[in-house]
Design an enzyme around this catalytic site. Sequence first.
Site, short mmCIF file in Angstrom:
data_model
loop_
_atom_site.label_atom_id
_atom_site.label_comp_id
_atom_site.label_asym_id
_atom_site.label_seq_id
_atom_site.Cartn_x
_atom_site.Cartn_y
_atom_site.Cartn_z
N ARG A 18 -73.83 18.78 -48.24
CA ARG A 18 -75.03 18.15 -48.78
C ARG A 18 -74.96 16.64 -48.58
O ARG A 18 -73.88 16.05 -48.52
CB ARG A 18 -75.16 18.47 -50.27
CG ARG A 18 -75.44 19.95 -50.57
CD ARG A 18 -75.62 20.15 -52.06
NE ARG A 18 -76.76 19.41 -52.55
CZ ARG A 18 -77.94 19.95 -52.87
NH1 ARG A 18 -78.13 21.25 -52.75
NH2 ARG A 18 -78.92 19.21 -53.30
N THR B 186 -79.07 24.03 -57.06
CA THR B 186 -78.75 24.64 -55.77
C THR B 186 -80.03 24.70 -54.97
O THR B 186 -81.10 24.30 -55.46
CB THR B 186 -78.13 26.04 -55.97
OG1 THR B 186 -77.71 26.58 -54.70
CG2 THR B 186 -79.14 26.99 -56.59
N THR B 187 -79.97 25.16 -53.74
CA THR B 187 -81.15 25.17 -52.88
C THR B 187 -82.28 25.98 -53.51
O THR B 187 -82.09 27.13 -53.91
CB THR B 187 -80.80 25.76 -51.50
OG1 THR B 187 -79.72 25.02 -50.94
CG2 THR B 187 -82.00 25.70 -50.57
N GLU C 289 -74.39 24.89 -42.97
CA GLU C 289 -75.68 24.65 -43.61
C GLU C 289 -75.86 23.16 -43.86
O GLU C 289 -74.93 22.49 -44.32
CB GLU C 289 -75.78 25.40 -44.94
CG GLU C 289 -75.81 26.90 -44.83
CD GLU C 289 -75.99 27.57 -46.17
OE1 GLU C 289 -76.27 28.78 -46.19
OE2 GLU C 289 -75.84 26.89 -47.22
N HIS D 147 -79.18 34.11 -50.82
CA HIS D 147 -79.51 33.33 -52.03
C HIS D 147 -79.67 34.26 -53.22
O HIS D 147 -80.57 35.09 -53.28
CB HIS D 147 -80.76 32.49 -51.89
CG HIS D 147 -80.86 31.43 -52.97
ND1 HIS D 147 -80.16 30.24 -52.91
CD2 HIS D 147 -81.50 31.40 -54.15
CE1 HIS D 147 -80.40 29.52 -53.98
NE2 HIS D 147 -81.20 30.20 -54.77
N ASP E 299 -68.69 27.04 -50.88
CA ASP E 299 -69.06 25.77 -51.51
C ASP E 299 -68.53 25.64 -52.93
O ASP E 299 -68.09 24.56 -53.36
CB ASP E 299 -70.58 25.61 -51.56
CG ASP E 299 -71.21 25.44 -50.19
OD1 ASP E 299 -70.47 25.25 -49.21
OD2 ASP E 299 -72.45 25.50 -50.10
N HIS E 300 -68.59 26.74 -53.70
CA HIS E 300 -68.26 26.63 -55.13
C HIS E 300 -66.76 26.51 -55.37
O HIS E 300 -66.35 26.16 -56.49
CB HIS E 300 -68.88 27.79 -55.90
CG HIS E 300 -70.38 27.67 -55.99
ND1 HIS E 300 -70.99 26.62 -56.64
CD2 HIS E 300 -71.37 28.43 -55.47
CE1 HIS E 300 -72.31 26.75 -56.54
NE2 HIS E 300 -72.56 27.83 -55.83
N GLU F 63 -82.98 32.97 -41.86
CA GLU F 63 -82.33 33.52 -43.05
C GLU F 63 -83.38 33.57 -44.13
O GLU F 63 -83.86 32.53 -44.61
CB GLU F 63 -81.15 32.65 -43.48
CG GLU F 63 -80.45 33.20 -44.72
CD GLU F 63 -79.17 32.47 -45.07
OE1 GLU F 63 -78.78 32.51 -46.27
OE2 GLU F 63 -78.55 31.87 -44.17
N ARG G 229 -71.88 16.76 -53.16
CA ARG G 229 -71.52 17.22 -54.50
C ARG G 229 -70.41 18.26 -54.48
O ARG G 229 -69.77 18.50 -55.51
CB ARG G 229 -72.74 17.78 -55.24
CG ARG G 229 -73.28 19.07 -54.67
CD ARG G 229 -74.41 19.62 -55.51
NE ARG G 229 -75.54 18.69 -55.61
CZ ARG G 229 -76.69 18.99 -56.18
NH1 ARG G 229 -76.86 20.20 -56.71
NH2 ARG G 229 -77.68 18.13 -56.21
N HIS G 230 -70.20 18.94 -53.36
CA HIS G 230 -69.09 19.91 -53.30
C HIS G 230 -68.30 19.76 -52.00
O HIS G 230 -67.27 19.09 -51.98
CB HIS G 230 -69.55 21.35 -53.56
CG HIS G 230 -70.87 21.74 -52.96
ND1 HIS G 230 -71.14 21.65 -51.61
CD2 HIS G 230 -71.99 22.26 -53.54
CE1 HIS G 230 -72.36 22.10 -51.38
NE2 HIS G 230 -72.91 22.46 -52.53
N ASN H 24 -69.83 32.10 -48.44
CA ASN H 24 -70.07 30.69 -48.72
C ASN H 24 -69.02 30.20 -49.72
O ASN H 24 -68.95 30.70 -50.84
CB ASN H 24 -71.48 30.51 -49.28
CG ASN H 24 -71.86 29.05 -49.42
OD1 ASN H 24 -71.07 28.25 -49.89
ND2 ASN H 24 -73.07 28.71 -49.04
N HIS I 86 -71.93 24.30 -46.88
CA HIS I 86 -73.12 23.45 -46.94
C HIS I 86 -72.65 22.03 -47.25
O HIS I 86 -72.19 21.75 -48.35
CB HIS I 86 -74.07 23.96 -48.03
CG HIS I 86 -75.33 23.17 -48.16
ND1 HIS I 86 -76.31 23.49 -49.08
CD2 HIS I 86 -75.80 22.07 -47.52
CE1 HIS I 86 -77.31 22.63 -48.99
NE2 HIS I 86 -77.01 21.75 -48.05
N GLY J 282 -72.27 33.57 -51.74
CA GLY J 282 -71.23 32.67 -52.21
C GLY J 282 -70.91 32.76 -53.68
O GLY J 282 -69.82 33.17 -54.07
N ARG K 137 -63.11 17.63 -61.11
CA ARG K 137 -62.04 16.72 -61.51
C ARG K 137 -61.73 15.67 -60.45
O ARG K 137 -60.82 14.87 -60.64
CB ARG K 137 -60.77 17.54 -61.80
CG ARG K 137 -60.84 18.35 -63.09
CD ARG K 137 -60.79 17.45 -64.31
NE ARG K 137 -60.73 18.23 -65.55
CZ ARG K 137 -59.60 18.57 -66.16
NH1 ARG K 137 -58.44 18.22 -65.63
NH2 ARG K 137 -59.63 19.26 -67.27
#
Length: 238
Positions: A45, A100-101, A70, A191, A9-10, A151, A49-50, A7, A43, A213, A18
Amino acid sequence: MPTLGVNIDHVATVRQARRTFEPDPVQAVTAAEAGGADQITIHLRQDRRHIQDRDVHAIAEMVKVRLNFECACVDEMLQIAIATKPHQICLVPEKREEVTTEGGLDIVGGRVRISTAIELMHANDINVSLFIDPVAEQIDCSNELGADAVELHTGCYANASDGDARDEQLRILSDASQRVLEHGMQLHAGHGLTYTNVIPVAAIPGMEELNIGHTIVSRSIFVGLEQAVREMKELISV
Protein backbone atom coordinates in the site's frame (compact mmCIF):
# COMPACT_ATOMS: atom_id res chain seq x y z
CA MET A 1 -10.32 -26.65 -9.30
CA PRO A 2 -9.03 -23.13 -8.62
CA THR A 3 -5.51 -22.44 -7.46
CA LEU A 4 -4.96 -20.84 -4.07
CA GLY A 5 -3.23 -17.51 -3.65
CA VAL A 6 -2.39 -16.91 0.01
CA ASN A 7 -2.33 -13.24 0.99
CA ILE A 8 0.20 -12.75 3.79
CA ASP A 9 -0.42 -9.04 4.39
CA HIS A 10 -1.83 -9.62 7.87
CA VAL A 11 1.34 -11.32 9.03
CA ALA A 12 2.96 -7.96 8.38
CA THR A 13 0.03 -6.21 10.10
CA VAL A 14 0.90 -7.98 13.35
CA ARG A 15 4.56 -7.02 12.98
CA GLN A 16 3.78 -3.37 12.25
CA ALA A 17 1.58 -3.14 15.35
CA ARG A 18 4.84 -3.01 17.33
CA ARG A 19 7.11 -1.77 14.51
CA THR A 20 9.39 -4.70 15.24
CA PHE A 21 10.92 -7.54 13.23
CA GLU A 22 8.45 -10.36 13.92
CA PRO A 23 6.49 -12.11 12.62
CA ASP A 24 8.43 -11.98 9.36
CA PRO A 25 6.31 -12.23 6.18
CA VAL A 26 9.26 -13.88 4.45
CA GLN A 27 8.96 -16.83 6.84
CA ALA A 28 5.23 -16.89 6.16
CA VAL A 29 5.98 -17.54 2.49
CA THR A 30 7.87 -20.74 3.32
CA ALA A 31 5.08 -21.99 5.59
CA ALA A 32 2.36 -21.17 3.05
CA GLU A 33 4.25 -22.97 0.31
CA ALA A 34 4.66 -26.01 2.55
CA GLY A 35 0.90 -26.01 3.09
CA GLY A 36 0.24 -26.10 -0.65
CA ALA A 37 -0.14 -22.46 -1.66
CA ASP A 38 -0.01 -22.09 -5.43
CA GLN A 39 0.68 -18.38 -5.19
CA ILE A 40 1.75 -15.77 -2.66
CA THR A 41 -0.17 -12.48 -2.73
CA ILE A 42 1.15 -9.28 -1.19
CA HIS A 43 -0.32 -5.78 -1.27
CA LEU A 44 2.16 -2.94 -0.99
CA ARG A 45 0.00 0.00 0.00
CA GLN A 46 1.05 3.59 -0.50
CA ASP A 47 0.76 4.19 3.25
CA ARG A 48 2.91 1.09 3.98
CA ARG A 49 0.56 0.00 6.75
CA HIS A 50 1.62 -3.67 6.53
CA ILE A 51 3.88 -4.97 3.75
CA GLN A 52 7.09 -2.92 3.46
CA ASP A 53 9.39 -2.39 0.48
CA ARG A 54 12.03 -4.71 1.90
CA ASP A 55 9.39 -7.45 2.22
CA VAL A 56 8.55 -7.16 -1.46
CA HIS A 57 12.14 -7.48 -2.59
CA ALA A 58 12.98 -10.30 -0.17
CA ILE A 59 9.86 -12.29 -1.06
CA ALA A 60 10.40 -11.80 -4.80
CA GLU A 61 13.89 -13.26 -4.47
CA MET A 62 12.96 -16.39 -2.51
CA VAL A 63 9.36 -17.31 -3.40
CA LYS A 64 9.10 -20.66 -5.20
CA VAL A 65 5.49 -20.37 -6.38
CA ARG A 66 3.89 -17.51 -8.31
CA LEU A 67 3.99 -14.01 -6.84
CA ASN A 68 0.89 -11.82 -7.16
CA PHE A 69 1.70 -8.16 -6.45
CA GLU A 70 -1.37 -6.10 -5.51
CA CYS A 71 -1.05 -2.34 -5.70
CA ALA A 72 -2.70 0.92 -6.64
CA CYS A 73 -2.39 2.09 -10.23
CA VAL A 74 0.26 4.73 -9.53
CA ASP A 75 3.71 5.25 -11.03
CA GLU A 76 5.61 4.41 -7.84
CA MET A 77 4.03 0.97 -7.57
CA LEU A 78 4.31 0.19 -11.26
CA GLN A 79 8.04 0.87 -11.10
CA ILE A 80 8.40 -1.41 -8.07
CA ALA A 81 6.60 -4.13 -10.02
CA ILE A 82 8.98 -3.72 -12.93
CA ALA A 83 11.95 -3.97 -10.57
CA THR A 84 10.70 -7.11 -8.78
CA LYS A 85 9.14 -8.94 -11.76
CA PRO A 86 6.17 -10.71 -10.11
CA HIS A 87 4.27 -13.29 -12.14
CA GLN A 88 1.23 -11.04 -11.95
CA ILE A 89 0.27 -7.56 -10.86
CA CYS A 90 -3.27 -6.99 -9.59
CA LEU A 91 -4.39 -3.38 -9.75
CA VAL A 92 -6.70 -2.45 -6.87
CA PRO A 93 -8.38 0.72 -5.60
CA GLU A 94 -6.85 2.28 -2.52
CA LYS A 95 -7.95 4.89 0.02
CA ARG A 96 -5.91 5.81 3.07
CA GLU A 97 -8.95 5.97 5.35
CA GLU A 98 -10.17 2.42 4.59
CA VAL A 99 -9.46 -0.56 6.85
CA THR A 100 -9.06 -2.84 3.85
CA THR A 101 -9.84 -2.59 0.15
CA GLU A 102 -13.45 -1.51 -0.32
CA GLY A 103 -15.07 -2.37 -3.65
CA GLY A 104 -13.54 -2.84 -7.06
CA LEU A 105 -11.42 -0.63 -9.24
CA ASP A 106 -13.38 1.67 -11.57
CA ILE A 107 -12.02 0.57 -14.93
CA VAL A 108 -14.53 2.61 -16.92
CA GLY A 109 -13.72 5.86 -15.11
CA GLY A 110 -9.96 5.29 -15.12
CA ARG A 111 -9.57 3.64 -18.50
CA VAL A 112 -6.79 5.90 -19.83
CA ARG A 113 -4.60 5.53 -16.76
CA ILE A 114 -5.29 1.80 -16.47
CA SER A 115 -4.72 1.18 -20.18
CA THR A 116 -1.30 2.83 -19.92
CA ALA A 117 -0.44 0.68 -16.89
CA ILE A 118 -1.46 -2.52 -18.66
CA GLU A 119 0.66 -1.66 -21.68
CA LEU A 120 3.64 -0.93 -19.42
CA MET A 121 3.30 -4.20 -17.55
CA HIS A 122 2.94 -6.23 -20.73
CA ALA A 123 6.03 -4.55 -22.14
CA ASN A 124 7.86 -5.92 -19.09
CA ASP A 125 6.37 -9.42 -19.38
CA ILE A 126 4.12 -9.07 -16.33
CA ASN A 127 0.54 -10.37 -16.45
CA VAL A 128 -2.19 -7.97 -15.33
CA SER A 129 -5.27 -8.73 -13.27
CA LEU A 130 -7.86 -6.08 -12.40
CA PHE A 131 -9.79 -6.23 -9.12
CA ILE A 132 -13.34 -5.27 -10.06
CA ASP A 133 -16.92 -5.51 -8.91
CA PRO A 134 -19.00 -8.16 -10.74
CA VAL A 135 -20.53 -5.57 -13.08
CA ALA A 136 -20.91 -6.07 -16.84
CA GLU A 137 -19.51 -2.65 -17.84
CA GLN A 138 -16.40 -3.12 -15.72
CA ILE A 139 -15.80 -6.59 -17.14
CA ASP A 140 -16.27 -5.43 -20.72
CA CYS A 141 -13.93 -2.48 -20.26
CA SER A 142 -11.29 -4.72 -18.63
CA ASN A 143 -11.35 -6.86 -21.73
CA GLU A 144 -11.16 -3.87 -24.06
CA LEU A 145 -8.04 -2.64 -22.27
CA GLY A 146 -6.29 -5.99 -22.63
CA ALA A 147 -6.31 -7.33 -19.06
CA ASP A 148 -5.16 -10.92 -18.76
CA ALA A 149 -7.50 -11.58 -15.85
CA VAL A 150 -10.07 -10.02 -13.60
CA GLU A 151 -10.44 -10.74 -9.90
CA LEU A 152 -14.09 -10.45 -8.98
CA HIS A 153 -14.71 -8.67 -5.69
CA THR A 154 -16.59 -11.14 -3.49
CA GLY A 155 -17.23 -8.76 -0.58
CA CYS A 156 -20.98 -8.41 -1.15
CA TYR A 157 -21.32 -12.19 -1.23
CA ALA A 158 -19.20 -12.59 1.91
CA ASN A 159 -21.15 -9.89 3.78
CA ALA A 160 -24.64 -11.03 2.77
CA SER A 161 -26.91 -11.08 5.80
CA ASP A 162 -28.82 -14.32 5.18
CA GLY A 163 -29.13 -17.32 2.88
CA ASP A 164 -31.37 -15.67 0.30
CA ALA A 165 -29.15 -12.61 0.05
CA ARG A 166 -26.07 -14.79 -0.28
CA ASP A 167 -27.72 -16.87 -2.99
CA GLU A 168 -28.49 -13.69 -4.93
CA GLN A 169 -24.91 -12.48 -4.61
CA LEU A 170 -23.65 -15.88 -5.73
CA ARG A 171 -25.90 -15.63 -8.80
CA ILE A 172 -24.43 -12.21 -9.58
CA LEU A 173 -20.91 -13.64 -9.25
CA SER A 174 -21.79 -16.60 -11.44
CA ASP A 175 -23.26 -14.40 -14.18
CA ALA A 176 -20.23 -12.12 -14.06
CA SER A 177 -17.92 -15.12 -14.19
CA GLN A 178 -19.58 -16.36 -17.35
CA ARG A 179 -19.09 -12.95 -18.95
CA VAL A 180 -15.40 -12.95 -18.01
CA LEU A 181 -14.93 -16.37 -19.58
CA GLU A 182 -16.80 -15.37 -22.74
CA HIS A 183 -14.26 -12.59 -23.19
CA GLY A 184 -11.42 -15.10 -22.86
CA MET A 185 -9.95 -13.58 -19.70
CA GLN A 186 -8.79 -15.60 -16.70
CA LEU A 187 -11.32 -15.74 -13.87
CA HIS A 188 -10.14 -14.95 -10.34
CA ALA A 189 -12.01 -14.00 -7.16
CA GLY A 190 -11.32 -12.77 -3.67
CA HIS A 191 -12.19 -10.59 -0.65
CA GLY A 192 -13.91 -11.77 2.50
CA LEU A 193 -13.76 -15.45 1.58
CA THR A 194 -13.57 -17.76 4.59
CA TYR A 195 -13.54 -21.44 5.44
CA THR A 196 -17.34 -21.32 5.78
CA ASN A 197 -18.28 -19.51 2.56
CA VAL A 198 -15.58 -20.34 0.02
CA ILE A 199 -16.87 -23.61 -1.45
CA PRO A 200 -19.70 -22.15 -3.62
CA VAL A 201 -17.31 -19.58 -5.11
CA ALA A 202 -14.65 -22.20 -5.73
CA ALA A 203 -17.29 -24.28 -7.53
CA ILE A 204 -18.19 -21.57 -10.06
CA PRO A 205 -17.38 -23.04 -13.50
CA GLY A 206 -14.11 -21.72 -14.88
CA MET A 207 -12.88 -20.29 -11.57
CA GLU A 208 -9.11 -20.35 -11.93
CA GLU A 209 -7.72 -18.55 -8.88
CA LEU A 210 -8.83 -17.52 -5.39
CA ASN A 211 -6.85 -15.04 -3.32
CA ILE A 212 -7.52 -15.43 0.40
CA GLY A 213 -5.72 -13.90 3.35
CA HIS A 214 -7.41 -12.78 6.56
CA THR A 215 -9.22 -16.00 7.37
CA ILE A 216 -6.09 -18.10 6.76
CA VAL A 217 -3.87 -15.89 8.90
CA SER A 218 -6.57 -15.88 11.62
CA ARG A 219 -6.78 -19.68 11.56
CA SER A 220 -3.00 -19.91 11.69
CA ILE A 221 -2.97 -18.45 15.20
CA PHE A 222 -4.49 -21.72 16.43
CA VAL A 223 -3.11 -24.36 14.04
CA GLY A 224 -0.08 -22.78 12.37
CA LEU A 225 0.11 -21.26 8.92
CA GLU A 226 1.12 -24.41 7.08
CA GLN A 227 -1.90 -26.29 8.43
CA ALA A 228 -4.26 -23.34 7.86
CA VAL A 229 -3.24 -23.17 4.21
CA ARG A 230 -3.57 -26.95 3.85
CA GLU A 231 -7.12 -26.84 5.23
CA MET A 232 -8.16 -24.11 2.80
CA LYS A 233 -6.53 -25.93 -0.12
CA GLU A 234 -8.53 -29.03 0.74
CA LEU A 235 -11.79 -27.05 0.87
CA ILE A 236 -11.42 -25.45 -2.56
CA SER A 237 -10.32 -28.77 -4.06
CA VAL A 238 -13.68 -30.45 -3.34
